[in-house]
Design an enzyme around this catalytic site. Structure first.
Site, mmCIF file in Angstrom:
data_model
loop_
_atom_site.group_PDB
_atom_site.id
_atom_site.type_symbol
_atom_site.label_atom_id
_atom_site.label_comp_id
_atom_site.label_asym_id
_atom_site.label_seq_id
_atom_site.Cartn_x
_atom_site.Cartn_y
_atom_site.Cartn_z
ATOM 1 N N ASN A 149 0.807 -1.218 0.000
ATOM 2 C CA ASN A 149 0.000 0.000 0.000
ATOM 3 C C ASN A 149 0.847 1.279 0.000
ATOM 4 O O ASN A 149 0.349 2.339 -0.352
ATOM 5 C CB ASN A 149 -0.908 -0.015 1.236
ATOM 6 C CG ASN A 149 -1.609 1.291 1.475
ATOM 7 O OD1 ASN A 149 -2.570 1.642 0.799
ATOM 8 N ND2 ASN A 149 -1.122 2.062 2.453
ATOM 9 N N LYS A 161 1.217 2.939 -11.239
ATOM 10 C CA LYS A 161 0.025 2.173 -10.878
ATOM 11 C C LYS A 161 -0.409 1.232 -12.007
ATOM 12 O O LYS A 161 -0.950 0.147 -11.743
ATOM 13 C CB LYS A 161 -1.111 3.121 -10.498
ATOM 14 C CG LYS A 161 -0.876 3.861 -9.179
ATOM 15 C CD LYS A 161 -0.676 2.902 -8.012
ATOM 16 C CE LYS A 161 -0.695 3.591 -6.675
ATOM 17 N NZ LYS A 161 -0.448 2.664 -5.551
ATOM 18 N N TYR A 205 2.854 8.778 -11.450
ATOM 19 C CA TYR A 205 1.971 7.953 -10.607
ATOM 20 C C TYR A 205 1.130 6.997 -11.452
ATOM 21 O O TYR A 205 0.987 5.809 -11.124
ATOM 22 C CB TYR A 205 1.084 8.887 -9.788
ATOM 23 C CG TYR A 205 0.086 8.231 -8.883
ATOM 24 C CD1 TYR A 205 0.478 7.595 -7.708
ATOM 25 C CD2 TYR A 205 -1.276 8.270 -9.179
ATOM 26 C CE1 TYR A 205 -0.453 7.006 -6.860
ATOM 27 C CE2 TYR A 205 -2.210 7.690 -8.339
ATOM 28 C CZ TYR A 205 -1.799 7.064 -7.184
ATOM 29 O OH TYR A 205 -2.729 6.491 -6.353
#
Length: 301
Positions: A100, A175, A171
């Protein structure tokens, strides 16, 4: 206190705040022993502190749960190895890894620096791979010694990784990489008794409050659809023994909504049976696109 994960040992990275904290508390309330990992950095990844992780451990212990803190940098090879060792040394085993941890360095691509790219790719993508690699080596060792493994990895992707997000090229790329990595890991780890799934959550956290301040404000009353705690029940279930038939899947989750994302799959096709000439392809591509579903819009476009 429940018992869905009673006896299971769970690592949660980035567990001091936001989604990670909610996951750690939820697992502990379902009977799991939790390794609360957090490097204690600020939103942009600078600084470090052991305080935030220790606070979550104290909170878990306050309601009778079992937890230890680990302050390792999960995007370093040694830190990821230490993370897995911490779980095994503290609780004798490892059953679940929840990846996470992450931070943001948002900028439009034309202004994005090499350091800002490298830092975000490192913490998100390498910060998923390295813990998975060391956890998988541990589980492989258990199976080779004749033990039985019924383990889980839950990765954290994002809507930005599934459809892109303006101002978040680094990002979004990281991801999207996590989504692909999840598929490969699910295929490779199955032989060791390990399932691998991913979530693309939407919740109010340090990483989202600036970008979505208006839509993510807590309601004055009623159901808070953007609370991080809404995401954790699915993560806990995916970490339980009940989920052993589920692997290689991406779940979008927010509020009371759970959605299985279909991902990339072949769409309309034309096969000439021989090599195309460039000039022939204009009408072919236009016809294929007319049959295909419109792509989801990029966030912020």
């Amino acid at each position: 206190m429940g018992d869905l994960c009673a006896g299971r040992v769970v690592i949660v990275t980035g567990a001091a705040r936001g989604l990670g904290r909610a996951h750690a508390l939820a697992f502990a309330r379902e009977g799991a022993s939790v390794v609360v990992n957090d490097y204690g950095v600020s939103l942009d990844g600078t600084g470090a502190s052991s305080g935030p992780a220790a606070e979550v451990v104290a909170e878990i212990e306050s309601f009778g749960g079992s937890a230890v803190a680990c302050f390792s940098d999960v995007a370093s090879w040694e830190g990821a190895a230490d993370l897995v060792s911490t779980a095994v040394e503290a609780f004798g085993r490892l059953d679940v890894l929840v990846n996470n941890a992450g931070f943001l360095r948002d900028r439009m691509l034309v202004n994005l620096s090499e350091d800002e790219w490298d830092a975000v790719i490192r913490v998100h993508l390498k910060g998923h791979f390295a813990p998975m690699r060391h956890a998988a080596a541990y589980w492989r060792g258990v199976t080779k010694s004749g033990g039985t493994v019924d383990a889980r990895v839950i990765n954290t992707s994002s809507g930005a990784g599934l459809q892109g997000s303006v101002g978040q090229g680094n990002y979004s790329a990281a991801k999207a990489g996590i989504a692909g990595l999840t598929l490969v890991a699910a295929a490779e780890f199955a032989r060791y008794g390990v399932t691998v799934n991913a979530i693309a959550p939407a919740a109010r956290t340090r990483m989202t409050e600036g970008a979505f301040a208006e839509t993510m404000a807590a309601p004055a009353d009623g159901f808070d659809t953007m609370a991080p705690e809404n995401v954790s029940p699915l993560v806990v279930w995916l970490g339980s023994v009940e989920s052993r038939e589920v692997t290689g899947r991406m779940f979008e989750v927010d509020g009371g909504r759970v959605c299985v994302s279909d991902g990339w799959r072949p769409g309309p096709v034309r096969d000439k049976g021989s090599r195309w000439e460039p000039a022939e392809l204009g009408p072919v591509v236009k016809d294929l696109l007319s049959q295909a579903a419109e792509p989801m819009p990029v966030y912020g476009a």
